[in-house]
Design a protein around this motif. Structure first.
Motif, PDB file in Angstrom:
ATOM      1  N   ARG A  89      44.050  37.186  51.122  1.00  0.00           N
ATOM      2  CA  ARG A  89      44.393  36.691  52.072  1.00  0.00           C
ATOM      3  C   ARG A  89      42.811  35.987  53.081  1.00  0.00           C
ATOM      4  NH1 ARG A  89      47.523  39.152  56.900  1.00  0.00           N
ATOM      5  NH2 ARG A  89      45.407  40.036  57.268  1.00  0.00           N
ATOM      6  N   TRP A  90      43.486  34.802  53.407  1.00  0.00           N
ATOM      7  CA  TRP A  90      41.897  34.436  53.562  1.00  0.00           C
ATOM      8  C   TRP A  90      42.924  34.397  55.259  1.00  0.00           C
ATOM      9  CZ3 TRP A  90      37.107  33.352  53.271  1.00  0.00           C
ATOM     10  CH2 TRP A  90      36.984  33.439  51.815  1.00  0.00           C
ATOM     11  N   TYR A 124      42.275  33.063  59.120  1.00  0.00           N
ATOM     12  CA  TYR A 124      41.422  31.804  59.829  1.00  0.00           C
ATOM     13  C   TYR A 124      41.203  31.732  61.166  1.00  0.00           C
ATOM     14  CZ  TYR A 124      40.474  26.786  61.297  1.00  0.00           C
ATOM     15  OH  TYR A 124      40.748  25.694  62.585  1.00  0.00           O
ATOM     16  N   TYR A 172      37.142  30.891  57.947  1.00  0.00           N
ATOM     17  CA  TYR A 172      37.676  31.323  57.301  1.00  0.00           C
ATOM     18  C   TYR A 172      36.920  32.837  56.718  1.00  0.00           C
ATOM     19  CZ  TYR A 172      39.646  27.095  57.019  1.00  0.00           C
ATOM     20  OH  TYR A 172      40.015  25.703  56.718  1.00  0.00           O
ATOM     21  N   ARG A 173      37.697  34.115  56.548  1.00  0.00           N
ATOM     22  CA  ARG A 173      37.300  35.524  56.242  1.00  0.00           C
ATOM     23  C   ARG A 173      38.232  35.843  55.174  1.00  0.00           C
ATOM     24  NH1 ARG A 173      36.330  39.101  61.336  1.00  0.00           N
ATOM     25  NH2 ARG A 173      38.907  39.685  61.991  1.00  0.00           N
ATOM     26  N   ARG A 174      37.677  36.877  54.286  1.00  0.00           N
ATOM     27  CA  ARG A 174      38.213  37.928  53.675  1.00  0.00           C
ATOM     28  C   ARG A 174      37.778  39.072  53.276  1.00  0.00           C
ATOM     29  NH1 ARG A 174      39.823  35.132  47.641  1.00  0.00           N
ATOM     30  NH2 ARG A 174      37.907  35.703  46.586  1.00  0.00           N
ATOM     31  N   TYR A 180      33.358  35.099  54.337  1.00  0.00           N
ATOM     32  CA  TYR A 180      32.881  33.664  54.985  1.00  0.00           C
ATOM     33  C   TYR A 180      33.246  32.413  54.275  1.00  0.00           C
ATOM     34  CZ  TYR A 180      32.537  37.793  57.926  1.00  0.00           C
ATOM     35  OH  TYR A 180      32.012  39.445  58.540  1.00  0.00           O
ATOM     36  N   THR A 181      33.956  31.687  54.759  1.00  0.00           N
ATOM     37  CA  THR A 181      33.558  29.998  55.010  1.00  0.00           C
ATOM     38  C   THR A 181      33.940  29.467  55.967  1.00  0.00           C
ATOM     39  OG1 THR A 181      33.950  30.418  53.165  1.00  0.00           O
ATOM     40  CG2 THR A 181      34.096  28.488  53.825  1.00  0.00           C
ATOM     41  N   HIS A 232      28.679  29.197  52.842  1.00  0.00           N
ATOM     42  CA  HIS A 232      29.841  30.296  52.755  1.00  0.00           C
ATOM     43  C   HIS A 232      28.345  31.559  52.440  1.00  0.00           C
ATOM     44  CE1 HIS A 232      32.756  27.579  50.313  1.00  0.00           C
ATOM     45  NE2 HIS A 232      31.401  27.443  50.569  1.00  0.00           N
TER      46      HIS A 232
END
Length: 780
Positions: A397-398, A400, A456-458, A467-468, A490
């Protein structure tokens, strides 16, 4: 007629038959007949007799070598003693009678706890630091902080005992300030306590800086069989050439074989050798006793050192000799020690970065030869590839986030404020991203962050945190013109090096004392608990003791003679003891207004030995032997306590709405959850509890409410200094029950109890379905 026919047939083969018969007769006549004696004494003469350091032949062997001797035996002959050779040999069974032969007691085989001990595998390096009473609190502490986390064993040796030993240091005091005497006692102590455990022994003074990783790398390339004395060579007083000792300020390395050769001569060296310094005394002892001189080079390996000038700044030293030094001497104060440590750490960090870049370039070059070319390399180069889910349930899961909010909260709220460690993490990632962008485009462009648009991170278990970021940045060129653009980057925070933490030895043979606290609200659940416990432990003779703890309030205690609220429970205990005659179930009665965990355990602790392993159970929990083994393994005396998280069943009326509940619920998200709000179950040793309780006593004198506001978990966290191991435990299964929360306890404990009651009703989806059905029913 027949005879003529027979003669005509034999006439062609007659000469052949005559020739064979004649040859056989002549061969028998040419054989020398020798008598083969049956000498019963012959068995005693055969064999080898040792004497004079060699092998000699006995009389029987001498006769065998003489070919003409009458007693010579052919290889194919059989020697039979004391038996008639014409009779057939029949075996005879000799019956065994106890007592007729001396019984040799079987020797008990000693088996070590660890394979390394049984195989004689030793640790690589022992480090001894020579300090003094005046410097152990300053330079000694600084040296310990810079090297102890890099080395397995660091021991400080000093003369007179100090009143207080600095925290985290192992100090050995010899009781005398004489330097040479201290050196003698240090070598003697090391030989007595560590000679069988280590291959190399390194000694250094506390006024020197040691680059711990480099000394480890040096001994890693040296053979353990060497007799080596390595350091900075110095000439003895008097200028004796070809004889050198190692300067103690820069440290010196001694091999185990050399120390063992030196051991018989230590007393002689102490009495006969006079020297101006302890390092010179040790050098004379080594040279005179073993003939081994100090060297700074062995084959291609060098012991590099650097002599630091007065008032010198380590950050301005640029010589290659300084940057590659193992030890730096002298160090005047702790501040200079820390500056040296920072400087050498930066050097090693830059070397590590260069090595990473070199390896990445090699990976790129090799990947070009692959079938897919550069597409076969994963980003970042050298980091594990991303996790590939096999089913839709394994998709990562990412989460937000923005600079102020995060949309994945612990309480499952839609959004919450970004704060604490999460905010520090996001700020660090944004700062790193801007730094990498500027490093890439400088000096042509300069980028300045304006805002974070999307984040975004997962967490990928195979590589780390990913990370994005969508960053709005202001780009300024060399002419000063600027423009606002959006840039997607990224980043990966890879998992760092995994370190194996050594744990003390534990065994599964320890007896567990299961303590079951009971209040008036728990009486109706005792029968089911005893049935499960008897099946799991009484019938299998498990090494565990069950003890009931009956908790009375003051009013119930006054009425115990007329009406005992636990009389039915005690009757069930008695019937259980009758069913299992070898089992005894003791109970303890306690009177208290507020059933605080600490107050109750104070009574339990006093009634058991110090080495008792406790498991605090709950009447609703099903316990099995699998969990007790984990309780034994995870509870380590003077090291770790274990607080398991049991699996809590949901309310069957909610989880199985309009359905028949299963006979034995399974561990699934629809059946229940692991209740992190409950700290009732615990495994710990009585000695660990007593130690933490004694540290808590001073604060209890100032604030008596601590006994009720804190539970055992909080006490171990704040006052024990041990590892508090908290983990989910699938073997602990607790059925649904609405828990009675006691408002007399602390607000935090009461709030956790209320929260647990709410969460154990059912999952969010199950509660939503139930509410939907109710609304549908009301609408109709």
């Amino acid at each position: 007629m027949h005879c003529l026919t027979l003669l005509s047939l034999l006439r062609p083969v007659g000469p052949v038959i005559v020739g064979i018969s004649l040859g056989f007769t002549l061969s028998l006549l040419s054989v020398t007949w020798v008598e083969d004696p049956c000498d019963p004494e012959g068995l005693g003469h055969a064999g080898l007799v040792t004497g004079g350091g060699g092998l000699e032949l006995g009389d029987g062997d001498a006769r065998a070598l003489d070919g003409n001797a009458k007693g010579a035996r052919r290889p194919s002959s059989i020697s039979i003693s004391s038996m008639d050779t014409e009779e057939d040999f029949e075996p005879r069974i000799v019956p065994y009678k106890p007592g007729t032969q001396p019984q040799s007691q079987a020797k008990k085989v000693f088996r070590a706890k660890y394979i390394s001990t049984e195989l004689g595998i030793r640790e690589r390096l022992f480090v001894g630091v020579l300090t003094s009473r005046s410097t152990v609190d300053t330079l000694g502490v600084a040296m310990n902080r810079t090297i102890s986390h890099h080395l397995d064993t660091v021991v400080f040796f000093t003369g007179m005992r100090n009143r207080k030993v600095p925290h985290g240091m192992f100090v050995v005091a010899h009781g005398d300030d004489r330097l040479i005497w201290n050196m003698f006692q240090t070598i003697k102590y090391v030989l007595e306590h560590y000679a069988g455990e280590y291959d190399w022994f390194y000694f250094i003074q506390d006024d020197a800086y040691l680059e711990a990783d480099r000394i480890k790398a040096l001994v890693g390339h040296l053979s353990v069989s060497l007799e080596l004395y390595m350091g900075r060579p110095e000439e003895f007083v008097g200028g004796e050439r070809q004889r050198r000792y190692c300067n103690g300020g820069f440290g010196y390395l001694l091999s185990r074989p050399l120390l063992l050769r030196l051991q018989p001569f230590l007393e002689t060296c102490r009495n006969d050798i006079l020297s101006s310094g302890p390092d010179e005394w040790l050098g004379r002892c080594v040279v005179d006793s073993t003939g081994v001189n100090c060297v700074d080079r062995h084959e291609d390996l060098r012991y590099l050192h650097f002599e630091l000038g007065q008032n010198s700044d380590p950050s301005k030293e640029e010589s290659e000799h300084f940057e590659n030094a193992i030890s730096v001497h002298p160090v005047s104060d702790p501040e200079q020690m820390y500056r040296l440590h920072r400087h050498f750490t930066e050097i090693e960090l830059q070397r590590t970065y260069k090595e990473i870049e070199k390896l990445q370039a090699e990976i790129r070059n090799v990947s070009e030869e692959a079938v897919d070319g550069n597409r076969s390399t994963h980003w970042p180069v050298g980091v594990n590839p991303p996790f590939e889910p096999k089913t839709r349930f394994e998709v990562l899961r990412w989460d937000y986030f923005t600079e102020e909010l995060i949309y994945t909260c612990l309480d499952e709220s839609p959004k919450c404020e970004l704060r604490g460690i999460d905010k520090m993490d996001i700020n660090d990632v944004i700062e790193t991203a801007m730094g990498e962008l500027n490093k890439k485009y400088k000096p042509v462009l300069y980028l300045k962050k304006q805002q974070l648009i999307n984040g975004y991170r997962r967490f990928d278990p195979t590589r780390g945190m990913e990370y994005t970021l969508d960053l709005q940045v202001e780009v300024v060129n060399q002419k000063g013109r600027s423009r606002s653009i959006t840039k997607r980057v990224h980043l990966v925070r890879p998992l760092s090096r995994i370190e194996i933490i050594p744990m003390p030895y534990v065994t599964e043979a320890t007896r567990v004392h299961v303590i079951l606290p009971m209040t008036v609200h728990d009486r109706e659940y005792v029968g089911q608990f005893l049935d499960v416990y008897a099946t799991q432990f009484f019938e299998t003779s498990e090494n565990a003791v069950l003890t009931f703890l009956f908790i009375y309030d003051p009013f119930e205690a006054q009425q115990v003679n007329q009406h005992d609220i636990f009389s039915e429970v005690k009757g069930k205990i008695t019937s259980c003891e009758r069913k299992y005659p070898t089992v005894k179930i003791p109970w303890i009665s306690v009177k208290t207004e507020a059933p605080s965990q600490i107050k109750i355990l104070d009574i339990i602790s006093k009634k058991h030995p110090v080495d008792t392993l406790f498991f605090i159970a709950h009447v609703n929990t099903n316990v099995n032997s699998e969990f007790l083994n984990r309780c034994r393994m995870n509870s380590i005396n003077n090291w770790q306590v274990f607080f398991p998280i049991h699996f809590q069943d949901y309310n069957p009326e909610v989880a199985y709405h309009n359905q028949e509940p299963p006979v034995s619920p399974t561990l699934s998200k629809d059946a229940g959850y692991f209740d992190r709000n409950v700290f009732d179950e615990a495994c710990f040793y009585n000695s660990d509890y007593m130690a933490a309780r004694s540290r808590m006593a001073a604060d209890v004198q100032e604030n008596e409410d601590l006994l009720e506001t804190l539970d055992v978990y909080d006490m171990f966290v704040k006052y024990s200094g041990l590892h508090v191991f908290r983990a989910v435990e699938p073997a602990l299964h607790q059925k649904y029950r609405h828990q009675t929360c006691d408002p007399r306890l602390s607000e935090d404990i009461y709030h956790r109890c209320i929260q647990s009651n709410l969460e154990r009703l059912g999952s969010r989806s199950q509660l939503a379905v139930l509410l939907f059905d109710q609304e549908q029913g009301n609408s109709t």
